[in-house]
Structure formats: structure tokens, C-alpha cells
Design a protein around this motif. Sequence first.
Motif, PDB file in Angstrom:
ATOM      1  N   ALA A 280       5.446  11.827   2.737  1.00 34.84           N
ATOM      2  CA  ALA A 280       5.700  11.887   1.292  1.00 34.84           C
ATOM      3  C   ALA A 280       4.484  12.419   0.548  1.00 34.84           C
ATOM      4  O   ALA A 280       4.613  13.228  -0.383  1.00 34.84           O
ATOM      5  CB  ALA A 280       6.074  10.503   0.778  1.00 34.84           C
ATOM      6  N   VAL A 281       3.307  11.990   0.954  1.00 31.10           N
ATOM      7  CA  VAL A 281       2.082  12.443   0.291  1.00 31.10           C
ATOM      8  C   VAL A 281       1.848  13.928   0.546  1.00 31.10           C
ATOM      9  O   VAL A 281       1.412  14.666  -0.345  1.00 31.10           O
ATOM     10  CB  VAL A 281       0.878  11.615   0.778  1.00 31.10           C
TER      11      VAL A 281
ATOM     12  N   ASP B 109      -0.550   0.551   6.060  1.00 30.10           N
ATOM     13  CA  ASP B 109       0.627  -0.326   6.028  1.00 30.10           C
ATOM     14  C   ASP B 109       0.550  -1.244   7.244  1.00 30.10           C
ATOM     15  O   ASP B 109      -0.271  -1.016   8.146  1.00 30.10           O
ATOM     16  CB  ASP B 109       1.921   0.501   6.065  1.00 30.10           C
TER      17      ASP B 109
ATOM     18  N   ARG C 159       6.412   3.034   8.636  1.00 31.22           N
ATOM     19  CA  ARG C 159       6.292   3.161   7.180  1.00 31.22           C
ATOM     20  C   ARG C 159       5.068   3.991   6.806  1.00 31.22           C
ATOM     21  O   ARG C 159       5.112   4.794   5.847  1.00 31.22           O
ATOM     22  CB  ARG C 159       6.187   1.764   6.547  1.00 31.22           C
ATOM     23  N   ALA C 160       3.984   3.839   7.535  1.00 32.68           N
ATOM     24  CA  ALA C 160       2.767   4.600   7.257  1.00 32.68           C
ATOM     25  C   ALA C 160       2.995   6.093   7.464  1.00 32.68           C
ATOM     26  O   ALA C 160       2.526   6.924   6.671  1.00 32.68           O
ATOM     27  CB  ALA C 160       1.627   4.114   8.141  1.00 32.68           C
TER      28      ALA C 160
ATOM     29  N   HIS D 177       0.803  -1.221   0.000  1.00 36.92           N
ATOM     30  CA  HIS D 177       0.000   0.000   0.000  1.00 36.92           C
ATOM     31  C   HIS D 177       0.838   1.275   0.000  1.00 36.92           C
ATOM     32  O   HIS D 177       0.630   2.170  -0.824  1.00 36.92           O
ATOM     33  CB  HIS D 177      -0.954   0.016   1.197  1.00 36.92           C
ATOM     34  N   SER D 178       1.757   1.391   0.946  1.00 33.38           N
ATOM     35  CA  SER D 178       2.515   2.635   1.063  1.00 33.38           C
ATOM     36  C   SER D 178       3.322   2.929  -0.195  1.00 33.38           C
ATOM     37  O   SER D 178       3.358   4.078  -0.681  1.00 33.38           O
ATOM     38  CB  SER D 178       3.445   2.579   2.285  1.00 33.38           C
ATOM     39  N   ASP D 179       3.976   1.911  -0.742  1.00 31.61           N
ATOM     40  CA  ASP D 179       4.764   2.114  -1.957  1.00 31.61           C
ATOM     41  C   ASP D 179       3.883   2.589  -3.108  1.00 31.61           C
ATOM     42  O   ASP D 179       4.256   3.505  -3.859  1.00 31.61           O
ATOM     43  CB  ASP D 179       5.472   0.815  -2.360  1.00 31.61           C
TER      44      ASP D 179
ATOM     45  N   CYS E  53       5.013   7.480   4.666  1.00 29.34           N
ATOM     46  CA  CYS E  53       4.123   7.642   3.517  1.00 29.34           C
ATOM     47  C   CYS E  53       3.301   8.922   3.654  1.00 29.34           C
ATOM     48  O   CYS E  53       3.141   9.676   2.688  1.00 29.34           O
ATOM     49  CB  CYS E  53       3.205   6.426   3.407  1.00 29.34           C
ATOM     50  N   GLN E  54       2.813   9.179   4.841  1.00 24.57           N
ATOM     51  CA  GLN E  54       2.036  10.397   5.083  1.00 24.57           C
ATOM     52  C   GLN E  54       2.870  11.638   4.782  1.00 24.57           C
ATOM     53  O   GLN E  54       2.383  12.597   4.164  1.00 24.57           O
ATOM     54  CB  GLN E  54       1.548  10.429   6.533  1.00 24.57           C
TER      55      GLN E  54
ATOM     56  N   ILE F  25       0.876   4.076  -2.899  1.00 24.57           N
ATOM     57  CA  ILE F  25       0.356   5.417  -2.602  1.00 24.57           C
ATOM     58  C   ILE F  25       1.390   6.471  -3.002  1.00 24.57           C
ATOM     59  O   ILE F  25       1.069   7.472  -3.664  1.00 24.57           O
ATOM     60  CB  ILE F  25       0.006   5.556  -1.113  1.00 24.57           C
ATOM     61  N   GLU F  26       2.633   6.253  -2.604  1.00 25.74           N
ATOM     62  CA  GLU F  26       3.681   7.218  -2.911  1.00 25.74           C
ATOM     63  C   GLU F  26       3.915   7.333  -4.410  1.00 25.74           C
ATOM     64  O   GLU F  26       4.035   8.442  -4.954  1.00 25.74           O
ATOM     65  CB  GLU F  26       4.970   6.831  -2.188  1.00 25.74           C
TER      66      GLU F  26
END
Length: 337
Positions: free
Chosen positions: A107-108, A95, A100-101, A74-76, A104-105, A78-79
Amino acid sequence: MLRIGLLGAGRIGNVHAQAISDHPESILAMVSDALTESAEKLAATYGAEARSSSEIIGDPGIDAVLIATPTDTHSDLIEAATLAGKAVLCEKPVDLSLDRALACQNAVAASGQPVMIGFNRRFDPGFGSLKTAVDVGEIGAPELLSITSFDPAPPPIEYVKVSGGLFRDMTIHDFDLANFIMGELPVSVSAVGTSTVDPAIAEAGDVDTAVVTMTYADGKIAVIKNSRRAVYGYDQRVEILGSGGLLQAQNVLENTVVKSTAAGVISAKPTYFFLERYMPAYRAEWDAFVAAIKTGSEVPVTLADGVAALAMAEAATRSVRSGAPVQLDEILKPVAK
């Protein structure tokens, strides 16, 4: 018309494919899956193309992607999708790893693209009506929330082994629902869990029966009850007690016929599984996502909401292991550094 790329053609991917195709302002354009045959079959059903995930994400003709792949991807995805300028609706959880989550947040946030997390229960008509009644003060100040969520039968053990555990896989829906209804996060999470349904679940290091108690800064309490087995059907109920009364959202039954005789009163069982119970919620969820993209408004379930629910799942996991309550800020502060 929004052109949608669907990543994942499994059971939940099929549910989302139907919601996307039924909507008057979206079209299912492309489908991917690790199993090429699954992608091709689902794509053919809706007149879409079967492509790889990277091709879908990189295609300038795709406006948004829906991620329904295994959680560890998921995280990969999403990014990658937000970096490519796509809006995203991603199935829960963000995630399996809270670290990792959160990465991701971050990065988004830098990408500026909207990401909505698929907590479909917020869009259930009964739960939504209960939330509205709470917000307008129909029962006064909320004091005690109780969420019951029992599956009719446990999932295959191979799924259990990769699911991240009961709290990340199943209870996470209830964590988000509690946050939605209460309008805030708890300060403390305490959980007990056992494996009484299937010994193989215990052997896999997971629990299948659990109770989570959450306390809030002002003294409110929320209780979540989970089980992987309810032989009578999919038991999904919410009850909230307030200073001025009680609100209850009851099960959706197989039919509304009630037989009353001298022998007693008999009604139908709850619907058997989530596909029957929550299909209207999945459609409403997709409608809300499309509306947010079309209007440029904030998505109603944010990536931050997904991270919060995952943090609560981590707190519950730690509480079961330690036998003690866990402060939620103990989970979030080290991750935020």
C-alpha cells in the motif's frame, strides 16, 4: 521547518517528543494518544496541541507523523498517513503479522510516500563505527557476528502478553542490526528459547532467554543472545570476527572511572536501561529522517527493512516451536504471493 504530528504519548512517545523538539528543523505541533490526559500532558510540555490521530493525519499543516502507538495499530496508521500525503517514521515492528506488514508495504509503495522504521540501533555511534570499519575492509571478510542484548529486568507481564513475543518485540532490533552490519539477509534461522527468568512469561506462551543462529549463503554465521534479565545493567555488545581481525563495540558504562588496586580492577556498570543507553541514537535517527525528507533522498531504514526483520522474527518463532532450522525464503515466499 517540518511540522510533526506525534501519535502516541507513552514512554517511547516522550523520547521521540524530545528528539523532535530538540531538532532545529522540526517542531512538535500535535500529539495524540488513546489516553487523552497523556496526550494533553505531553503536548503542554512542548507547546503542541492535543488532537486525535485522525485529525493529525488529516491536517494539511502537518508534514510528517511519528507513530509510537501499540504495535497492532502501526500498519493501519502507516497506510492512513501515507494516503494523506505524510512522511512517516514508525516505531518497530511494522506489525505483529507478517502478512499484514507486507500488505502495508504494498500500500505504501502505491502512495509514493517515504516511510522509515525506527530501528534506532543503526544510529548508535559505536555500532555505526563498527559498520563503517566492516565496510571499508578493516578486518577483511566478515565471518562470524555475535550480538549480545540483555535487558536489566523483564517488562510487566501484561506487556508481554500483547508484545508479540520476545523475537518480535526484543530480538527484532538485533535482527535488523545483523542485517545492517552484514549487508544482507541470512538464508537460515535457528533458535532455541526457554523461560528461566519469570514463570509468568512461560504461562503467557513466550520465552525470556534465547539464542538465535543465522547462516548466510556464503557460509558466514551470526549469533544473537537475548535475555530479559541482566542484574548488572543493560548489556549491549557487538563483536565481529573477520579474515583479518576482530571488531568489538562494547557497553556504554555509567562512568569512565576505572579503579586498579592490588585487590583487582573495578569499573562502572553498564547504563541501566535503553533511555540512558540509546538517547543519542534516537536523536541521530530523527536527524537522519529529517535530512531524508528535506533532501528527498531515501530514508536510511525502509519499510522493506522492517518487513525483513519481522520475517526473521517469524522464522525464529517457528524454529523454537519445531526445534529445527527454518529457511527464510519459506517465510517470505508464501507471504509474497
